[in-house]
Scaffold this motif. Structure first.
Motif, PDB file in Angstrom:
ATOM      1  N   THR A   8       0.801  -1.233   0.000  1.00 51.96           N
ATOM      2  CA  THR A   8       0.000   0.000   0.000  1.00 51.96           C
ATOM      3  C   THR A   8       0.831   1.279   0.000  1.00 51.96           C
ATOM      4  O   THR A   8       0.264   2.369  -0.069  1.00 51.96           O
ATOM      5  N   TRP A  11       0.081   3.918  -2.537  1.00 54.24           N
ATOM      6  CA  TRP A  11      -1.015   4.872  -2.353  1.00 54.24           C
ATOM      7  C   TRP A  11      -0.840   5.750  -1.113  1.00 54.24           C
ATOM      8  O   TRP A  11      -1.263   6.904  -1.119  1.00 54.24           O
ATOM      9  N   LEU A  15      -1.086   3.493   6.045  1.00 55.11           N
ATOM     10  CA  LEU A  15      -2.470   3.183   5.677  1.00 55.11           C
ATOM     11  C   LEU A  15      -3.459   3.533   6.776  1.00 55.11           C
ATOM     12  O   LEU A  15      -3.242   3.224   7.949  1.00 55.11           O
ATOM     13  N   GLU A  19      -8.481   4.836   3.480  1.00 56.99           N
ATOM     14  CA  GLU A  19      -7.626   4.516   2.333  1.00 56.99           C
ATOM     15  C   GLU A  19      -7.697   3.024   2.015  1.00 56.99           C
ATOM     16  O   GLU A  19      -7.735   2.625   0.841  1.00 56.99           O
ATOM     17  N   ALA A  20      -7.720   2.200   3.047  1.00 56.82           N
ATOM     18  CA  ALA A  20      -7.831   0.754   2.833  1.00 56.82           C
ATOM     19  C   ALA A  20      -9.134   0.414   2.111  1.00 56.82           C
ATOM     20  O   ALA A  20      -9.150  -0.423   1.202  1.00 56.82           O
ATOM     21  N   ILE A  23      -8.583   1.218  -1.551  1.00 58.57           N
ATOM     22  CA  ILE A  23      -7.602   0.364  -2.217  1.00 58.57           C
ATOM     23  C   ILE A  23      -8.167  -1.023  -2.484  1.00 58.57           C
ATOM     24  O   ILE A  23      -8.025  -1.573  -3.585  1.00 58.57           O
ATOM     25  N   VAL A  35      -3.469  -7.930  -0.360  1.00 59.38           N
ATOM     26  CA  VAL A  35      -3.021  -6.579  -0.047  1.00 59.38           C
ATOM     27  C   VAL A  35      -1.995  -6.647   1.079  1.00 59.38           C
ATOM     28  O   VAL A  35      -2.204  -7.346   2.073  1.00 59.38           O
ATOM     29  N   ALA A  37      -0.799  -4.444   3.788  1.00 53.98           N
ATOM     30  CA  ALA A  37      -1.156  -3.218   4.495  1.00 53.98           C
ATOM     31  C   ALA A  37       0.064  -2.694   5.239  1.00 53.98           C
ATOM     32  O   ALA A  37       0.596  -3.371   6.120  1.00 53.98           O
ATOM     33  N   HIS A  61      -4.862 -10.324   3.446  1.00 52.88           N
ATOM     34  CA  HIS A  61      -3.907  -9.243   3.652  1.00 52.88           C
ATOM     35  C   HIS A  61      -2.751  -9.697   4.528  1.00 52.88           C
ATOM     36  O   HIS A  61      -2.872 -10.650   5.308  1.00 52.88           O
ATOM     37  N   GLU A 266       0.253   3.365  -8.928  1.00 48.89           N
ATOM     38  CA  GLU A 266      -0.813   2.376  -9.063  1.00 48.89           C
ATOM     39  C   GLU A 266      -0.652   1.582 -10.358  1.00 48.89           C
ATOM     40  O   GLU A 266      -0.865   0.360 -10.373  1.00 48.89           O
TER      41      GLU A 266
END
Length: 285
Positions: A8, A11, A15, A19-20, A23, A35, A37, A61, A266
């Protein structure tokens, strides 16, 4: 084939829940499988929210962190070492509650400033002792706990795969291993591809990107050899694409990323996932 994750940092510098949410929704129909994190301090990030997002979108995750606020497991200050250990315990508790598959990151020294002095044998001993005191809790966590060596400009404590292998052997836990990051390894390893293969058994997580954290497959790295290496991991093994959003002031400062690396972050992650799926899905020669 190995599973491909999105780190992450593409971005956000650390995090947060909102935002999570964004995403997970943005990547759920991509070639990404999970993901990663990333948060130094876990502030604004809720384990229950991450678990809900994983369940809702069918995207597992992992958790990535370092040591915030200038903390170090090798500090000469006993209170600072205790604070650093408490952060590791907080990571383990968070990971357990959120259902994370791994905990990983440069969880060893002070990340608040660039390295300017060499580490000493006493620093190494304190690092080993700190992890010795955490060993029971890491072992009880049971899932992979992966420590990342950083390049010489960011750390003087752990720079190479070999140094981190020595730490892993000192801690002596089945789930304690190495996070190999190709960006750092490309700078620090003497024989990159041979070193990757020889330490594969101790490698419990991988960060991938182009040599400058740009597009995968377009740099000087031998992606054919890297594909062979990746295909030797178990089929459920997860590796992450890590690049940085240069347009975020905090993230660009932390990572010294002052320009776009050939494409928006991204795009590097999404297109890199497709490249990697094709690479690791190819039959071995």
């Amino acid at each position: 084939m190995v599973r491909i994750g999105a780190h992450t940092f593409a971005w956000s510098p650390s995090l947060r829940d909102h935002e999570a949410t964004d995403i997970f929704a943005r990547i759920k129909n991509s070639d990404l499988d999970f993901v990663e994190a990333a948060s130094y301090d876990l502030d604004g990030l809720s384990p229950g929210h991450l678990k809900d997002l994983s369940d809702r979108h069918g995207l597992p995750h992992t958790l990535c962190s370092g040591l915030p606020r200038g903390l170090s497991l090798a500090s000469t200050d006993l209170n600072k070492r205790r604070e650093a250990q408490d952060h590791v315990r907080r990571l383990l508790d968070f990971a357990q509650t959120s259902g994370a598959e791994k905990v990983s990151g440069p969880i060893h020294g002070d990340l608040s400033q660039l390295a300017s002095e060499p580490s000493t044998s006493e620093d190494w001993q304190r690092l080993c002792e700190s992890y010795g005191e955490l060993a029971a809790e890491i072992g009880a966590w049971g899932k992979p706990f992966s420590v990342e060596p950083l390049n010489r400009y960011q750390s003087s404590l752990l720079n190479t795969i070999e140094q981190t292998q020595a730490l892993s052997e000192a801690v002596d836990l089945a789930n304690f291993g190495i996070l190999v990051d190709l960006f750092h390894a490309n700078l620090e390893q003497t024989n990159l591809y041979d070193d990757l293969h020889s330490h594969q058994a101790s490698t419990t997580h991988v960060h991938l990107c182009g040599a400058n954290r740009g597009m995968i497959g377009t740099c000087h790295l031998d992606w054919s050899r890297l594909g062979q290496w990746l295909r030797q991991f178990p089929s459920d093994y997860g590796v992450s694409i890590e690049t940085f959003n240069s347009h975020d002031p905090l993230l660009s400062h932390r990572t010294r990323t002052w320009r776009e690396l050939g494409a928006p972050a991204e795009q590097i992650v999404l297109e890199g996932a497709t490249v990697l799926k094709n690479l690791v899905g190819a039959a071995s020669p």
